[in-house]
Design a protein around this motif. Sequence first.
Motif, short mmCIF file in Angstrom:
data_model
loop_
_atom_site.label_atom_id
_atom_site.label_comp_id
_atom_site.label_asym_id
_atom_site.label_seq_id
_atom_site.Cartn_x
_atom_site.Cartn_y
_atom_site.Cartn_z
N THR A 109 0.74 -1.10 0.06
CA THR A 109 -0.12 0.02 -0.09
C THR A 109 0.96 1.18 0.04
N ASP B 112 -8.29 -2.03 -13.35
CA ASP B 112 -7.68 -3.17 -13.13
C ASP B 112 -6.80 -3.72 -14.01
N ASN C 45 -5.80 -3.43 -8.52
CA ASN C 45 -6.86 -2.54 -9.18
C ASN C 45 -7.34 -1.56 -8.16
N TYR C 46 -7.94 -0.63 -8.48
CA TYR C 46 -8.45 0.55 -7.53
C TYR C 46 -10.05 1.04 -7.84
N GLU C 47 -10.53 1.70 -7.09
CA GLU C 47 -11.74 2.30 -7.38
C GLU C 47 -11.96 3.61 -6.47
N ARG D 68 -12.57 3.34 -11.81
CA ARG D 68 -12.26 1.94 -11.61
C ARG D 68 -10.99 1.40 -12.66
N LEU E 178 -11.39 4.27 -2.70
CA LEU E 178 -12.27 3.42 -1.87
C LEU E 178 -11.62 2.17 -1.85
N LYS E 179 -10.77 1.78 -2.72
CA LYS E 179 -10.44 0.24 -2.75
C LYS E 179 -9.21 0.31 -3.59
N GLN E 180 -8.06 -0.30 -3.02
CA GLN E 180 -6.85 -0.29 -3.71
C GLN E 180 -5.91 -1.54 -3.28
N ASN E 181 -5.83 -2.13 -4.21
CA ASN E 181 -4.71 -3.62 -3.95
C ASN E 181 -3.84 -3.84 -5.08
#
Length: 167
Positions: free
Chosen positions: A9, A100, A90-92, A98, A75-78
């Motif tokens: 991260t 990926d 991916n992320y959003e 979005r 909101l989301k990150q991997n």
Amino acid sequence: MGTPALKTTTQVPNTKQVAKFTVMQMLLSSSSSSTFSYALVAALALCCLSAVAAQPQRGLPQPRANSFDANAVILKQNFDSNPDGSYQYNYETSNGIRADEAGYLKNPGSQIEAQVMQGSYSYTGPDGIVYTITYIADENGFRAEGAHIPTPPPVARPAGGPGRFFK
């Protein structure tokens, strides 16, 4: 199987706070007027550099301060990295962006070794429509597809057919 996958991260450090702390530390630690003068010059240089760095990028539209995009948050990150060199991310974001992607090495160790990356991204346009692009990049180049991407018209064959100029 061996080594576990690496997950990371990323956080961006606040460079303004680091610069302020460094300048204050230099000012407080100065014991003579010449050191203070050098510290003052360094502080002014840092202020000038931070002012230049804060300027908006040319050619890129900046989001308006009151716009939905200006206040977007992740909101989301991997990100997963595997020992064999393959990866996936991916992320959003809160404004509907979005993305990926997955990548791997094709035919490793051979003469025809190639990096393969494929994925997609989507965003909401100013017209309220969600635009999606899917892509692949490999030994054959980069290819993108999307419903809104124009395609070239088919190329018509010359009227004279093959051999028109050559006998």
